[in-house]
Design an enzyme around this catalytic site. Sequence first.
Site, PDB file in Angstrom:
ATOM      1  N   HIS A 142       0.840  -1.208   0.000  1.00 14.29           N
ATOM      2  CA  HIS A 142       0.000   0.000   0.000  1.00 14.29           C
ATOM      3  C   HIS A 142       0.876   1.260   0.000  1.00 14.29           C
ATOM      4  CE1 HIS A 142      -3.604   2.392   1.489  1.00 14.29           C
ATOM      5  NE2 HIS A 142      -2.587   3.211   1.716  1.00 14.29           N
ATOM      6  N   GLU A 143       1.880   1.268   0.867  1.00 12.59           N
ATOM      7  CA  GLU A 143       2.735   2.461   0.984  1.00 12.59           C
ATOM      8  C   GLU A 143       3.603   2.635  -0.263  1.00 12.59           C
ATOM      9  OE1 GLU A 143       2.026   4.529   3.176  1.00 12.59           O
ATOM     10  OE2 GLU A 143       0.770   3.183   4.347  1.00 12.59           O
TER      11      GLU A 143
HETATM   12 ZN   LIG Z   1      -2.382   5.284   2.005  1.00 13.60          ZN
END
Ligand SMILES: [Zn+2]
Length: 187
Positions: A142-143
Amino acid sequence: MAPLPIVLYNDPVLRAPAAAVESLTPELESFIADLFETMYEAHGVGLAAPQVGRSIRLFVMDADVMAEDEPDAPRFGKQVFINPKITAVGPAAVDFEEGCLSIPDLRESVRRPDQITVEYRDARFELRTDTFDGWVSRVIQHELDHLDGVLFVDRVGSFKRRLLQRKLDAIDQGQYVPDYPYVPRHG
Ligand SMILES: [Zn+2]
């Protein structure tokens, strides 16, 4: 150290591919400390530099809170990923609900590989290659997406995305305000 305001959905910085980090300076170390403080204050488990308006390839993570109910789950504590690159993915893909500090009050299931191998520089700017599973793998993916201008809502199907769009527009129009410091849209 001070918590930094978080930029919200539709801010152009969230869509820009971030630039590689050339070296670890005292200023950057101070920025990393601020990123951790910002993440903890907002009760997040990961935070990428573009989310506070700085378009560089760096994110921080502390996903231990997600392992609270799993005594056997690995604990990594505070982790810094600089110039991360996924070099391998495992065969299994899993669905899991994600949220994002830049998209307050919105959660949606996203399908991602369960296991990844990542090459990155750590908090001391040393080159590492590690393999991650489960929760931690999910947070990292996600990051890392943030560094490429990708948001988790881009990874849901087009039907679901249409259902989310009204909420996203409301965030963009300033109708959802998080309970942590943020950069007002159209302010
Ligand atoms: Zn995020």
